[in-house]
Motif scaffolding. Structure first.
Motif, PDB file in Angstrom:
ATOM      1  N   SER A  30       0.853  -1.188   0.000  1.00  9.50           N
ATOM      2  CA  SER A  30       0.000   0.000   0.000  1.00  9.50           C
ATOM      3  C   SER A  30       0.893   1.245   0.000  1.00  9.50           C
ATOM      4  N   ASN A  31       0.660   2.148   0.933  1.00  8.00           N
ATOM      5  CA  ASN A  31       1.521   3.337   1.017  1.00  8.00           C
ATOM      6  C   ASN A  31       2.328   3.363   2.311  1.00  8.00           C
ATOM      7  N   SER A  67       2.830   3.817  -4.687  1.00 10.47           N
ATOM      8  CA  SER A  67       1.928   2.998  -3.898  1.00 10.47           C
ATOM      9  C   SER A  67       2.023   1.564  -4.406  1.00 10.47           C
TER      10      SER A  67
ATOM     11  N   ASP B 104      -4.432   8.014   8.754  1.00 16.39           N
ATOM     12  CA  ASP B 104      -4.438   7.703   7.324  1.00 16.39           C
ATOM     13  C   ASP B 104      -5.822   8.009   6.766  1.00 16.39           C
ATOM     14  N   SER B 105      -5.941   9.096   6.024  1.00  8.37           N
ATOM     15  CA  SER B 105      -7.253   9.529   5.536  1.00  8.37           C
ATOM     16  C   SER B 105      -7.859   8.533   4.541  1.00  8.37           C
ATOM     17  N   SER B 106      -7.006   7.759   3.854  1.00  7.85           N
ATOM     18  CA  SER B 106      -7.524   6.823   2.860  1.00  7.85           C
ATOM     19  C   SER B 106      -8.247   5.650   3.506  1.00  7.85           C
ATOM     20  N   THR B 107      -7.876   5.328   4.736  1.00 10.47           N
ATOM     21  CA  THR B 107      -8.516   4.221   5.445  1.00 10.47           C
ATOM     22  C   THR B 107      -9.288   4.711   6.668  1.00 10.47           C
ATOM     23  N   SER B 108      -9.219   6.010   6.919  1.00  6.87           N
ATOM     24  CA  SER B 108      -9.885   6.602   8.091  1.00  6.87           C
ATOM     25  C   SER B 108      -9.504   5.877   9.380  1.00  6.87           C
TER      26      SER B 108
END
Lengths: 107, 128
Positions: A30-31, A67, B104-108
């Protein structure tokens, strides 16, 4: 275990050049990727985390992208104080493996 | 100011033992994952071990499993690394490092991530 491979192992560039270092993970992460700078004789310093988030206090000429398995650290305009070895590191799960490092020198 | 100060390094014979300590200050030590990272002379960084805030989870690199033990004493704001059955290839500067926590805003969700503060390191030399 996931392996982290950096390229190149070393590079020499002129002041003001754009420098790019690549880090490849053997599986997707992922990142969850960080970049560190270690100047000669000094302690490692966190530059970037979450693949692209600049750590507080780090100059804006440093940037990160990527990513999954492929990541890049870019120095937009190389400065003499950027002479160092740069390491990527995965932190999605154990082991928190570092890449082998890329040594950056001034031409 | 966050400070991490390692101690306990030195010269030890192969097969011997050593206990490293890391004294932490300037932050809520008991709220952070902590790590040991080592660097052999002229070589790159190698993650060695880490430990959860409460000590309930610990992870090790394969090369030290069964020989090294990471521990912490939150009342003393201290991290430790007990190293047994030491070998020549354990020779390195050993750093303690704190793990940063971010959203992490992408996974909240919150993520325990990279190592934002490092000590100055302590040198361990394994040689006869």
């Amino acid at each position: 275990d996931i392996q982290m491979t950096q390229s190149p192992s070393s590079l020499s560039a002129s002041v003001g050049d754009r420098v790019t270092i690549t880090c490849r993970a053997s599986q997707g992460i992922s990142n969850y990727l960080a970049w560190y700078q270690q100047k000669p004789g000094k302690v490692p310093n966190l530059l970037i985390y979450a693949a692209s988030t600049l750590q507080s206090g780090v100059p804006s000429r440093f940037s990160g992208s990527g990513s999954g398995t492929d990541f890049t650290l870019t120095i937009s305009s190389l400065q003499p104080e950027d002479v160092a070895t740069y390491y990527c590191q995965k932190y999605n799960s154990a082991p928190w493996t570092f890449g082998q490092g890329t040594k950056v020198e001034i031409k | 100011e966050v400070q991490l100060v390692e101690s306990g390094g030195g010269l030890v014979q192969p097969g011997g033992s050593l206990r490293l300590s890391c004294a932490a200050s300037g932050f809520a030590f008991s709220s952070y994952w902590m790590n040991w990272v080592r660097q052999a002379p002229g070589k790159g960084l190698e993650w060695v071990a880490n430990i959860k805030e409460d000590g309930d989870e610990k992870y090790y690199v394969d090369s030290v499993k069964g020989r090294f033990t990471i521990s912490r004493d939150n009342a003393k704001n201290s991290l430790y690394l007990q190293m047994n059955s030491l070998r020549a290839d354990d020779t390195a500067v050993y750093y303690c490092a704190r793990v940063t926590y971010y959203f992490d805003s992408s996974t909240s969700s919150g993520v325990w991530g990279a190592f934002d503060f490092w000590g100055q390191g302590t040198l361990v030399t394994v040689s006869s």
